[in-house]
Design a protein around this motif. Structure first.
Motif, PDB file in Angstrom:
ATOM      1  N   GLY A 170       0.814  -1.227   0.000  1.00 47.96           N
ATOM      2  CA  GLY A 170       0.000   0.000   0.000  1.00 47.96           C
ATOM      3  C   GLY A 170       0.836   1.260   0.000  1.00 47.96           C
ATOM      4  O   GLY A 170       1.739   1.422  -0.824  1.00 47.96           O
TER       5      GLY A 170
ATOM      6  N   SER B  59       8.509   2.812   3.869  1.00 47.54           N
ATOM      7  CA  SER B  59       8.696   2.824   5.323  1.00 47.54           C
ATOM      8  C   SER B  59       9.027   1.442   5.867  1.00 47.54           C
ATOM      9  O   SER B  59       9.932   1.285   6.682  1.00 47.54           O
TER      10      SER B  59
ATOM     11  N   SER C 126       7.792   4.391  -8.432  1.00 51.57           N
ATOM     12  CA  SER C 126       7.636   4.626  -6.997  1.00 51.57           C
ATOM     13  C   SER C 126       8.676   5.593  -6.443  1.00 51.57           C
ATOM     14  O   SER C 126       8.604   5.956  -5.275  1.00 51.57           O
TER      15      SER C 126
END
Ligand code: FAD
Length: 404
Positions: free
Chosen positions: A95, A100, A160
């Protein structure tokens, strides 16, 4: 070559998806709140002379990036699958938290590989060169395994790299119905990832940094807000699970009239930021320096992954996994970031109304964090009009700053 253990202390022999009690011992949860780092920066200065004016204007837009978060209601797929003699370890579907959580997720994936092969892994293939692929490749190399990455695109051209670059470990991680199942494994992932990112902060090169930010409002803001962890989600999205993510210090209210912003209420907070092009390059450099090999290649089926010469393959293809393994539970959540020209003097973040600003080294990043229509939307065409709208909303605030 001597057999190597992937990770010291891993013990489980079962191949399993991760949200269960069957994780290898070494990858089970550690309590959160452990890794507050002594190097956290001081709270935001609000003295005018220390707050450089941010220039926001549509003419300063240098790039509009659109990409798709690979969301699964049930959370990321970290699971082993045997195809003939080959062991495929899936590591996708993170997601809005893939940057992270990459280190902790990849550690869990490698734990599964070890459990399924009794620790006897000398070489490994990794499909994908985004955060999940790079972190898996590096953790494997650090454990003495020879790794080859196969990917259809590499940094700096992977989509990304257009992500926000914020420590946001529970952003669209899973739907709220699955939150309880994930608590332990999520804590483990978040703790380990936070440690690894913190170590990157200590390295030269600014690939990961602490930053201070100001959250502005016409109304008083709650004192339990921690940085951007409470980012709003669009109304048309599902309810996402929230975890006890207390890695960062609480925000601090600034006395009215003491700050340069044109809104009456301001809270100062601290966050962790990934300068993604620099971070990805640093990871690539380490991978190559450790003797890693890279092959540009696009896979069209799981069978093609299983046909690779390596006996263990980590599938870290992100949103690409939907088509590659036919996993329709991977839902695209479209998002867009806008880049303004580099402004080295601006070292703070801003959050107000619909916008979020990150003081990225590769250009000031502006995002509409309340954007609707992104859920289950695979369209990655940039929306220039939306980009200009959000920059104008920011401009209305920055033009009112008193310390130009
Ligand atoms: C607007 C936006 C903002 C975001 N902000 C943040 C943030 O602030 N913090 C955060 O933690 N996360 C953020 N994310 C989420 C984050 O970008 C993703 O979770 C993360 O990129 C997933 O990493 P990945 O390695 O799984 O996939 P990717 O980064 O997409 O990498 C996939 C890799 O696999 C390769 N690949 C794909 N398919 C194939 C195939 N068939 N054959 C061969 N190779 C293939 C690709 O070329 C690429 O190398 C954001 C996402 C968006 C859209």
């Amino acid at each position: 070559m001597k057999r190597r253990a992937l990770l010291a202390g891993t013990a489980a022999a079962l191949i399993t998806s991760v949200p269960s009690s069957l994780l290898p011992r070494a990858v089970q949860a550690q309590p959160a709140h452990r890794h507050r780092n002594a190097t956290l920066p001081p709270q935001c200065p609000h003295d005018c002379s220390l707050v450089a004016a941010l220039q926001a204007h549509v003419d300063l837009i240098t790039r509009v990036n659109t990409c798709r978060r690979p969301f699964r209601h049930a959370g990321p797929r970290i699971e082993a699958e045997k195809i003939g003699e080959k062991l495929i370890i899936h590591n996708y579907g993170h997601g809005g938290s893939g940057w992270s959580l990459c280190w902790g997720s990849s550690r869990q994936a490698l734990g599964l590989a070890q459990a399924a092969s009794s620790g006897n892994v000398d070489s490994m293939a990794v499909a994908g060169c985004g955060p999940l692929g790079l972190s898996a490749a590096l953790l494997a190399q650090r454990a003495g395994i020879s790794v080859r990455i196969y990917a259809k695109a590499l940094p700096p051209t992977i989509a990304s790299l257009g992500a926000t670059g914020l420590w946001s470990p529970d952003s669209r991680f899973c739907a709220s119905d699955y939150g309880d199942d994930w608590t332990r494994a999520w804590n483990d992932m978040a703790n380990f990832s936070f440690q690894e990112h913190s170590q990157a902060i200590a390295q030269p090169g600014m690939s990961v940094e602490w930053f201070n930010g100001y959250r502005l409002s016409h109304n008083s803001l709650r004192d339990d807000d921690r940085s951007f962890e409470a980012l709003p989600y669009a109304m048309d999205e599902p309810r996402y699970a929230k975890f006890a993510s207390n890695f960062l210090p609480p925000s601090v209210e600034l006395p009215p009239g003491s700050h340069p912003f044109p809104l009456p209420h301001a809270r100062c907070f601290t966050g962790m930021m990934f300068n993604l092009p620099l971070y990805a390059q640093a990871l690539m450099d380490e991978f190559l320096a450790r003797g890693g090999r890279i092959e540009i290649r696009e896979f069209r089926s799981l069978g093609e992954l299983a046909a690779l010469p390596e006996n263990v393959v980590i599938n870290a293809t992100g949103y690409g996994a939907r088509a590659l393994v036919g996993d329709e539970s991977v839902i695209p959540v479209r998002g867009q970031t806008v880049r303004l020209s580099v402004q080295p003097a601006v070292r703070y973040a801003l959050r107000s109304g619909r916008f979020l600003v990150m003081p990225r080294r590769d250009g000031i990043l502006v995002q509409n964090v309340a954007e609707t229509g992104g859920f289950n939307n695979a369209d990655d065409t940039p929306d220039r009009t939306g980009a200009e709208d959000i920059v104008r909303e920011l401009q209305a605030v920055t033009e009112g700053m008193r310390c130009a």
